[in-house]
Design a protein around this motif. Structure first.
Motif, PDB file in Angstrom:
ATOM      1  N   ILE A  32       0.968  -1.228   0.120  1.00 57.11           N
ATOM      2  CA  ILE A  32       0.273  -0.023  -0.096  1.00 57.11           C
ATOM      3  C   ILE A  32       0.829   1.329  -0.186  1.00 57.11           C
ATOM      4  CG2 ILE A  32      -1.741   1.462   1.119  1.00 57.11           C
ATOM      5  CD1 ILE A  32      -2.358  -1.466   2.662  1.00 57.11           C
ATOM      6  N   GLU A  33       0.740   2.359  -0.888  1.00 52.64           N
ATOM      7  CA  GLU A  33       1.899   3.269  -1.326  1.00 52.64           C
ATOM      8  C   GLU A  33       2.738   3.084  -0.672  1.00 52.64           C
ATOM      9  OE1 GLU A  33      -0.829   5.706   1.388  1.00 52.64           O
ATOM     10  OE2 GLU A  33      -1.611   6.216  -0.010  1.00 52.64           O
ATOM     11  N   GLY A  34       4.216   1.638  -0.999  1.00 49.92           N
ATOM     12  CA  GLY A  34       4.941   0.971  -1.066  1.00 49.92           C
ATOM     13  C   GLY A  34       5.111   0.589   0.222  1.00 49.92           C
ATOM     14  N   ASP A  35       4.492   0.655   1.273  1.00 55.81           N
ATOM     15  CA  ASP A  35       4.017   0.392   2.225  1.00 55.81           C
ATOM     16  C   ASP A  35       4.108  -1.418   2.180  1.00 55.81           C
ATOM     17  OD1 ASP A  35       4.526  -0.680   5.038  1.00 55.81           O
ATOM     18  OD2 ASP A  35       2.728   0.677   5.711  1.00 55.81           O
ATOM     19  N   ILE A  36       5.206  -1.935   2.626  1.00 49.32           N
ATOM     20  CA  ILE A  36       4.378  -3.564   2.834  1.00 49.32           C
ATOM     21  C   ILE A  36       4.509  -3.976   3.949  1.00 49.32           C
ATOM     22  CG2 ILE A  36       5.874  -6.092   2.145  1.00 49.32           C
ATOM     23  CD1 ILE A  36       5.831  -3.695  -0.188  1.00 49.32           C
ATOM     24  N   ILE A  37       3.634  -4.905   3.843  1.00 55.79           N
ATOM     25  CA  ILE A  37       2.451  -4.381   4.650  1.00 55.79           C
ATOM     26  C   ILE A  37       1.455  -6.701   4.609  1.00 55.79           C
ATOM     27  CG2 ILE A  37      -0.072  -4.975   6.555  1.00 55.79           C
ATOM     28  CD1 ILE A  37       0.039  -2.235   4.785  1.00 55.79           C
ATOM     29  N   THR A  38       2.139  -6.993   6.528  1.00 56.69           N
ATOM     30  CA  THR A  38       1.998  -9.038   5.952  1.00 56.69           C
ATOM     31  C   THR A  38       0.669  -8.996   6.356  1.00 56.69           C
ATOM     32  OG1 THR A  38       4.324  -9.834   6.661  1.00 56.69           O
ATOM     33  CG2 THR A  38       2.817 -10.874   6.929  1.00 56.69           C
ATOM     34  N   TYR A  39      -0.080  -9.945   6.326  1.00 52.19           N
ATOM     35  CA  TYR A  39      -1.580 -10.355   6.664  1.00 52.19           C
ATOM     36  C   TYR A  39      -1.149 -12.001   7.121  1.00 52.19           C
ATOM     37  CZ  TYR A  39      -2.985 -11.718   1.825  1.00 52.19           C
ATOM     38  OH  TYR A  39      -2.914 -12.723   0.775  1.00 52.19           O
ATOM     39  N   GLN A  40      -2.042 -12.646   7.797  1.00 52.45           N
ATOM     40  CA  GLN A  40      -1.994 -13.437   8.049  1.00 52.45           C
ATOM     41  C   GLN A  40      -3.175 -14.370   7.679  1.00 52.45           C
ATOM     42  OE1 GLN A  40       0.339 -15.320  10.074  1.00 52.45           O
ATOM     43  NE2 GLN A  40       1.160 -12.983  10.064  1.00 52.45           N
ATOM     44  N   PHE A  47      -7.901  -8.111   5.419  1.00 53.32           N
ATOM     45  CA  PHE A  47      -6.863  -8.940   5.369  1.00 53.32           C
ATOM     46  C   PHE A  47      -6.518  -9.167   6.137  1.00 53.32           C
ATOM     47  CE2 PHE A  47      -6.524  -7.178   1.005  1.00 53.32           C
ATOM     48  CZ  PHE A  47      -6.011  -8.189   0.249  1.00 53.32           C
ATOM     49  N   LYS A  48      -6.677  -9.613   7.921  1.00 57.34           N
ATOM     50  CA  LYS A  48      -6.755  -9.896   9.339  1.00 57.34           C
ATOM     51  C   LYS A  48      -5.334 -10.568   9.711  1.00 57.34           C
ATOM     52  CE  LYS A  48     -11.208 -10.515   9.615  1.00 57.34           C
ATOM     53  NZ  LYS A  48     -12.154 -10.224  10.206  1.00 57.34           N
ATOM     54  N   GLY A  49      -4.510  -9.895  11.215  1.00 59.01           N
ATOM     55  CA  GLY A  49      -3.788 -10.001  10.979  1.00 59.01           C
ATOM     56  C   GLY A  49      -2.719  -9.527  10.636  1.00 59.01           C
ATOM     57  N   CYS A  50      -2.844  -8.176  10.624  1.00 54.83           N
ATOM     58  CA  CYS A  50      -1.445  -7.458  10.189  1.00 54.83           C
ATOM     59  C   CYS A  50      -1.140  -6.500  10.339  1.00 54.83           C
ATOM     60  CB  CYS A  50      -2.531  -6.484   9.109  1.00 54.83           C
ATOM     61  SG  CYS A  50      -3.960  -6.599   8.130  1.00 54.83           S
ATOM     62  N   SER A  51       0.476  -7.181   9.874  1.00 55.64           N
ATOM     63  CA  SER A  51       1.664  -6.631  10.807  1.00 55.64           C
ATOM     64  C   SER A  51       2.993  -5.714  10.074  1.00 55.64           C
ATOM     65  CB  SER A  51       2.897  -7.672  11.807  1.00 55.64           C
ATOM     66  OG  SER A  51       2.686  -8.095  10.615  1.00 55.64           O
ATOM     67  N   ASN A  52       2.932  -4.887  10.215  1.00 61.63           N
ATOM     68  CA  ASN A  52       4.372  -3.784   9.784  1.00 61.63           C
ATOM     69  C   ASN A  52       4.161  -2.963   9.139  1.00 61.63           C
ATOM     70  OD1 ASN A  52       6.237  -5.911  10.428  1.00 61.63           O
ATOM     71  ND2 ASN A  52       6.176  -6.615   7.956  1.00 61.63           N
ATOM     72  N   ILE A  53       2.408  -1.994   9.660  1.00 61.34           N
ATOM     73  CA  ILE A  53       1.660  -1.015   8.858  1.00 61.34           C
ATOM     74  C   ILE A  53       2.676   0.198  10.188  1.00 61.34           C
ATOM     75  CG2 ILE A  53       0.048   0.006   8.562  1.00 61.34           C
ATOM     76  CD1 ILE A  53      -1.931  -1.944   8.821  1.00 61.34           C
ATOM     77  N   ASP A  54       3.630   0.292   8.421  1.00 60.30           N
ATOM     78  CA  ASP A  54       4.301   1.829   9.311  1.00 60.30           C
ATOM     79  C   ASP A  54       4.627   3.114   9.394  1.00 60.30           C
ATOM     80  OD1 ASP A  54       6.726  -0.390   9.559  1.00 60.30           O
ATOM     81  OD2 ASP A  54       6.986  -0.161   7.311  1.00 60.30           O
ATOM     82  N   ILE A  55       3.268   3.325   8.290  1.00 60.63           N
ATOM     83  CA  ILE A  55       2.167   5.272   8.064  1.00 60.63           C
ATOM     84  C   ILE A  55       0.713   5.098   8.246  1.00 60.63           C
ATOM     85  CG2 ILE A  55       4.009   5.413   6.994  1.00 60.63           C
ATOM     86  CD1 ILE A  55       3.067   5.628   4.513  1.00 60.63           C
TER      87      ILE A  55
END
Length: 79
Positions: A32-40, A47-55
């Motif tokens: 998302i806008e260059g932000d790489i987000i992991t979801y479980q 998308f559930k269990g997301c992590s690494n949302i930097d912005i």
């Protein structure tokens, strides 16, 4: 493959709501806008269990699959 947020997302969110998750793997990572987000896991619209949302991301931001696919012509890796 792309979709849009149906609600905004902040750095403290663990679920990201979109119009549809159709075509996305059951788990993995999205961009998302260059932000790489992991979801479980995923539901039909989240998308559930997301992590690494930097912005934080605004409503309507594009969501794409964080995946590169390579193809070769007739098995020839030079093409």
């Amino acid at each position: 493959m792309a979709d849009d947020f149906s609600t905004a997302a902040t750095t403290s969110d663990t679920d990201i709501f979109v119009d549809s998750t159709l075509g996305f793997p059951d788990s993995g990572s999205i961009s998302i806008e260059g932000d790489i987000i992991t979801y479980q896991s995923k539901s039909s619209n989240a998308f559930k269990g997301c992590s690494n949302i930097d912005i934080s991301h605004l409503l309507g931001s594009d969501v794409t699959l964080n995946q590169v696919i390579y193809s070769y012509e007739d098995g020839d890796t030079s093409n």
